[in-house]
Design an enzyme around this catalytic site. Structure first.
Site, PDB file in Angstrom:
ATOM      1  N   HIS A 105      10.611  25.736   0.324  1.00 18.03           N
ATOM      2  CA  HIS A 105      11.234  26.096  -0.973  1.00 18.03           C
ATOM      3  C   HIS A 105      12.666  26.588  -0.723  1.00 18.03           C
ATOM      4  O   HIS A 105      13.111  27.541  -1.372  1.00 18.03           O
ATOM      5  CB  HIS A 105      10.450  27.215  -1.680  1.00 18.03           C
ATOM      6  CG  HIS A 105       9.020  26.900  -1.984  1.00 18.03           C
ATOM      7  ND1 HIS A 105       8.630  26.128  -3.042  1.00 18.03           N
ATOM      8  CD2 HIS A 105       7.865  27.263  -1.350  1.00 18.03           C
ATOM      9  CE1 HIS A 105       7.304  26.036  -3.060  1.00 18.03           C
ATOM     10  NE2 HIS A 105       6.818  26.711  -2.043  1.00 18.03           N
TER      11      HIS A 105
ATOM     12  N   GLY B  13       0.494  29.138  -0.935  1.00 16.49           N
ATOM     13  CA  GLY B  13       0.079  30.444  -1.445  1.00 16.49           C
ATOM     14  C   GLY B  13       0.814  31.498  -0.657  1.00 16.49           C
ATOM     15  O   GLY B  13       2.023  31.394  -0.458  1.00 16.49           O
TER      16      GLY B  13
ATOM     17  N   SER C 138       4.032  24.207   1.671  1.00 15.31           N
ATOM     18  CA  SER C 138       4.490  25.604   1.533  1.00 15.31           C
ATOM     19  C   SER C 138       3.897  26.499   2.636  1.00 15.31           C
ATOM     20  O   SER C 138       4.229  26.322   3.813  1.00 15.31           O
ATOM     21  CB  SER C 138       4.151  26.073   0.120  1.00 15.31           C
ATOM     22  OG  SER C 138       4.793  27.261  -0.187  1.00 15.31           O
ATOM     23  N   ALA C 139       3.006  27.427   2.335  1.00 18.61           N
ATOM     24  CA  ALA C 139       2.418  28.281   3.381  1.00 18.61           C
ATOM     25  C   ALA C 139       1.701  27.426   4.434  1.00 18.61           C
ATOM     26  O   ALA C 139       1.747  27.726   5.633  1.00 18.61           O
ATOM     27  CB  ALA C 139       1.446  29.286   2.764  1.00 18.61           C
TER      28      ALA C 139
ATOM     29  N   GLU D 254      12.758  21.706  -2.017  1.00 19.35           N
ATOM     30  CA  GLU D 254      11.590  21.180  -2.732  1.00 19.35           C
ATOM     31  C   GLU D 254      11.771  19.691  -2.999  1.00 19.35           C
ATOM     32  O   GLU D 254      12.736  19.283  -3.663  1.00 19.35           O
ATOM     33  CB  GLU D 254      11.409  21.942  -4.051  1.00 19.35           C
ATOM     34  CG  GLU D 254      11.048  23.400  -3.819  1.00 19.35           C
ATOM     35  CD  GLU D 254      10.888  24.202  -5.102  1.00 19.35           C
ATOM     36  OE1 GLU D 254      11.366  23.746  -6.155  1.00 19.35           O
ATOM     37  OE2 GLU D 254      10.285  25.292  -5.032  1.00 19.35           O
TER      38      GLU D 254
END
Lengths: 235, 235
Positions: free
Chosen positions: A159, A90, A122-123, A194
């Site tokens: 990413h 997020g 991700s985050a 990714e």
């Protein structure tokens, strides 16, 4: 002994949420019945409840239950007692702000250092580095600090995206942004494409997932690291 | 009376630095012999001197001299006495940090409110909004605040980029990022495509440059604004 999976993304193009990682996660969380989920990054601004529901649906496929940390009264206690922990993606500014405001940062670092299996995407991966300064996210809230968990001795750029040589857009490429970071910081940065993830066992860090990753160090030419590379030399 | 040109980008694909804006700038800075240049955003980490040289070369084409603020002893005094001011692009976190550390933020806002002609491109445009929270830049340094000059009553997203429907990349689109901003903030955001600029005369804000801009407001569907739209209603 630290035991982490630090993934660039939760979802591959055309795949379902966490689908490509499920075989790994089945082994990683082998001894966990319930996994504590940290939903604070709220992708697209969805609620903690919606996010936990999405995560529970994915983990149900490998027979794991999800407990959202937003459901408990004592965050630190929940982190200390967790069998396994997953921090979803997020917005990294939001995630870090919430972890500080809810006094979770130290508890989280200690639990993972003590061996609680951890998954980040991700985050949730960004926060495993020394600082969140190589996130791609928009600064939608003001965190009390950019310092993060420091579970690995470098920073990540999840990413990671190679420059599109056909593009007519004049915004900075990812590589330019990381070069700007290195004008002011010495911390190495790993651009994780990714489909890539890091497997951390104790102090050993190995690149997984079949793709190369791009390593940026201050005053050095970036280099491509092969899948299965041991990255434990980085610091 | 405020008098600003707030541009999405300094450079169009295939063009030279500031080239597409020079006819506008000739009029905008008509009564200025020398323009004070603020190079703090340091694109790609270049030095203040290198950046000022690049800017001076472009402004020489319309007969204007450039004075880099990094060359003076008293920043506030230089800002107060400037005939015109240009803040160039680069990294917004760095620019804002420097403007606070060098006590320039208030002096700059006051000078522009008092009528000193101002040009911003990219990061230099971001700071014209209420906050820098809709920048695309990487948080390479930690600013003391995200608040900016507030010369217009909304925020900007320069280099606005429409979602690439062919992309297999799973990182957030620009629209998703701005939606996340609006989960926590009420400030309107104008996505300014490369080639667009805002012309601000007093309290009147007009979209210029032939392209549409995308307007995002909390709890509303984004709308496309035509070139020459009067945006003075936004707040």
């Amino acid at each position: 002994m630290k035991n982490l999976i630090i993934a660039s993304t939760s979802t591959l193009h055309g795949g379902e949420y966490l689908e490509y990682l499920l075989p790994e996660l089945e082994k990683h969380f082998e001894y966990c019945k319930t996994i504590l989920f940290i939903p604070f990054a709220r992708p697209s601004g969805i609620s903690h409840e919606e996010y936990a529901f999405k995560v529970a649906s994915a983990f149900a496929k490998i027979g794991k239950e999800i407990k959202g940390i937003h459901e408990v009264d004592d965050y630190s206690d929940a982190i200390q007692k967790a069998e396994g922990i997953f921090t979803g993606g997020g917005n990294t500014f939001l995630l870090v702000t919430q972890l500080y405001k809810k006094d979770c940062m130290i508890a989280l670092a200690e639990a993972v250092k003590n061996g609680t299996p951890y998954l980040g995407t991700s985050a949730g991966s960004n926060i495993c580095g020394l600082t969140m300064q190589t996130t791609n996210d928009m600064p939608i809230v003001y965190p009390p600090s950019f310092k993060t968990l420091g579970l690995i001795p470098f920073n990540l750029n999840p990413h990671y995206l190679d420059a599109d040589m056909q593009s007519k857009h004049m915004g900075e490429t990812r590589e330019t942004r990381i070069a700007e970071f290195h004008s002011f910081n010495t911390i190495p940065v790993l651009g994780l494409r990714e489909g890539s993830w890091l497997e951390v066992k104790g102090e050993k860090v190995v690149l997984k997932g079949g793709l190369k990753a791009r390593l940026f160090r201050q005053n050095q030419i970036p280099v491509e690291m092969d899948s299965e590379s041991d990255l434990s030399f980085l610091k």
